[in-house]
Write a protein that holds these residues in place. Structure first.
Motif, mmCIF file in Angstrom:
data_model
loop_
_atom_site.group_PDB
_atom_site.id
_atom_site.type_symbol
_atom_site.label_atom_id
_atom_site.label_comp_id
_atom_site.label_asym_id
_atom_site.label_seq_id
_atom_site.Cartn_x
_atom_site.Cartn_y
_atom_site.Cartn_z
ATOM 1 N N SER A 291 30.336 45.955 49.970
ATOM 2 C CA SER A 291 29.152 45.152 49.668
ATOM 3 C C SER A 291 29.027 43.968 50.613
ATOM 4 O O SER A 291 27.965 43.733 51.205
ATOM 5 C CB SER A 291 29.220 44.645 48.220
ATOM 6 O OG SER A 291 29.279 45.711 47.316
ATOM 7 N N VAL B 43 26.596 45.498 53.613
ATOM 8 C CA VAL B 43 25.290 44.984 53.193
ATOM 9 C C VAL B 43 25.039 43.606 53.792
ATOM 10 O O VAL B 43 23.950 43.316 54.304
ATOM 11 C CB VAL B 43 25.196 44.920 51.650
ATOM 12 C CG1 VAL B 43 23.857 44.331 51.222
ATOM 13 C CG2 VAL B 43 25.371 46.308 51.050
ATOM 14 N N GLY C 10 24.185 43.736 57.469
ATOM 15 C CA GLY C 10 22.820 44.209 57.659
ATOM 16 C C GLY C 10 21.816 43.077 57.560
ATOM 17 O O GLY C 10 20.853 43.003 58.338
ATOM 18 N N ILE D 279 23.143 49.359 60.325
ATOM 19 C CA ILE D 279 23.152 47.894 60.387
ATOM 20 C C ILE D 279 22.206 47.402 61.473
ATOM 21 O O ILE D 279 21.428 46.466 61.281
ATOM 22 C CB ILE D 279 24.580 47.378 60.669
ATOM 23 C CG1 ILE D 279 25.565 47.895 59.621
ATOM 24 C CG2 ILE D 279 24.596 45.851 60.717
ATOM 25 C CD1 ILE D 279 25.259 47.518 58.211
ATOM 26 N N ILE E 184 19.128 39.630 49.709
ATOM 27 C CA ILE E 184 20.309 40.303 50.264
ATOM 28 C C ILE E 184 21.281 39.277 50.822
ATOM 29 O O ILE E 184 22.495 39.383 50.641
ATOM 30 C CB ILE E 184 19.899 41.310 51.361
ATOM 31 C CG1 ILE E 184 18.974 42.377 50.788
ATOM 32 C CG2 ILE E 184 21.126 41.977 51.975
ATOM 33 C CD1 ILE E 184 18.467 43.362 51.809
ATOM 34 N N ALA F 186 25.033 38.538 49.796
ATOM 35 C CA ALA F 186 26.094 38.559 50.806
ATOM 36 C C ALA F 186 26.919 37.277 50.764
ATOM 37 O O ALA F 186 28.144 37.309 50.914
ATOM 38 C CB ALA F 186 25.489 38.744 52.197
#
Length: 400
Positions: A90, A94, A97, A319, A336, A340
């Motif tokens: 995660s 993520v 990205g 990514i 997001i 993160a």
């Protein structure tokens, strides 16, 4: 020295990874708002990064495995093992990205400073294409040499800009080693340390170190590589802060604003120096962030894939595409990024503790376990990362 020069590489990639547009912008703001007062936070960051990255590289070289593989093998509980893997995926995949958009946008901003705004809407696609091409080659040595050149270009640009401001050397030395906490500076201090001590760099370093070196005796060379490269990266961060401090207060929110502010005194060269530096910072991070995510996916799913493997390429491509799309559309993936930040706030102290546990296991590292001084330093650094992680999480959920 010749032997070290031949072996230089992984440490430089780590410096390339943590000197991204986010770090550049934060150092700029810190310099404008607080002058030289927060240089000590960067000194602390350098020490913390060297200690943690050295342990990660040592694990990679001695075990000849990625960090995730070693962690999986040493967590006996199936539930805890799965929980840690979910958190790692995660936070690293993520999160990268989301932050990749910032890397590409930063590199694009650097090009705009040099070439102008006329074709600026195409710059993210150009940056993405360059990063894709370099990663697709799938040759670690080629990638390493290109990143070293970019890091040197970035270093020269920012350090020369700082020299041009003619800072007071005694003030620099004092503020680099004596902590001060100006009003409203706490979050900036957390940010300066948090953008240097980056969780995904630990995974990246272990993976590329095991590819670079296969002999246990190479640990000492790897340590020199780490120390020199991280110090160089830290000096670049300091140079940006010093350049920003030279203009005092003003409406400066990023490195290009700083270039404009310095231009009346230092001429148009300031714009080109800082623009080239930001481009190099952005594109190096735009390469290393997807690369780190691919290595993590490789270890988490047990692929044992090389850089030319379809699964490895697909991992970094995802990514990279996310970054290009977000940057091109000027879309800020706020939710997001918040996720993160929370995941990274938990991940860094957790991974720090796991690494410290592993580097004290003679069954894993044999005679290359930590000494008492390394353990004391490591514990202090992990305690700092716990505090930083909690502050970061509280900030995100708007309780701070």
């Amino acid at each position: 020295m010749i032997k070290w020069l031949r072996n230089i590489g992984p440490g430089t990639l780590i410096a390339a990874a943590f000197i991204g547009p986010g770090t550049v912008t934060l150092c700029t703001i810190a310099g404008v708002q607080f002058g030289f007062n927060l240089l000590w936070a960067l000194t602390l960051s350098i020490i913390a990064t060297i200690v943690l990255q050295d342990m990660a590289a040592r694990i990679g070289i001695i075990t000849n495995k990625g960090l995730v593989e070693v962690i999986k093998e040493n967590i006996p509980s199936s539930f805890l093992r799965k929980l840690v893997l979910i958190l790692i995926i995660s936070a690293v995949i993520v999160g990268n990205g989301a932050y990749e958009a910032g890397n590409i946008s930063g590199a694009s901003l650097g090009i705009s400073a040099v070439l102008g705004q006329k074709f600026s809407r195409f710059y993210p696609l150009i940056i993405g294409t360059i990063a894709f091409g370099l990663l697709f080659i799938g040759n670690y040595k080629v990638l390493e040499r290109i990143l070293i050149l970019l890091v040197l270009l970035m270093s020269i640009s920012f350090i020369l800009a700082a020299v041009l401001t003619k800072p007071n050397i005694s003030e620099l030395i004092k503020n680099a080693f004596i902590p001060t906490f100006p009003d409203q500076s706490l979050l900036t201090i957390i940010g300066l340390i948090g953008t240097t001590v980056v969780p995904y760099n630990l995974f990246l370093h272990a993976s590329i170190a095991k590819e670079k070196w296969q002999m246990k005796e190479d640990v000492s060379i790897a340590r020199k590589d780490t120390i020199i490269s991280v110090i160089l990266g830290g000096l670049v961060s300091m140079a940006i802060l010093i350049s920003a401090a030279a203009i005092g207060t003003g409406s400066v929110s990023n490195i290009i604003d700083l270039a404009k502010a310095l231009e009346p005194v230092y001429g148009s060269s300031a714009k080109y120096l800082l623009g080239v530096g930001l481009f190099a910072a952005g594109i190096t991070s735009a390469i290393t962030a997807p690369l780190a995510a691919a290595y993590v996916a490789n270890s988490c799913f047990g692929w044992n894939a090389g850089m030319k493997d379809v699964r490895f390429r697909l991992s970094w491509s995802v990514i990279l595409v996310i970054g290009v799309v977000f940057s091109t559309l000027k879309f800020a993936p706020i939710e997001i990024i918040k996720f993160a930040q929370i995941a990274n706030g938990i991940l860094l102290p957790l991974i720090g503790m796991l690494i410290l546990w592993i580097v004290n296991k003679s069954s894993v590292l044999g005679t290359y376990i930590n000494g008492w001084f390394q353990n004391i330093l490591s514990v202090l650094i992990i305690l700092i990362t716990v505090v930083l992680g909690l502050k970061s999480i509280l900030k995100v959920i708007e309780l701070l």
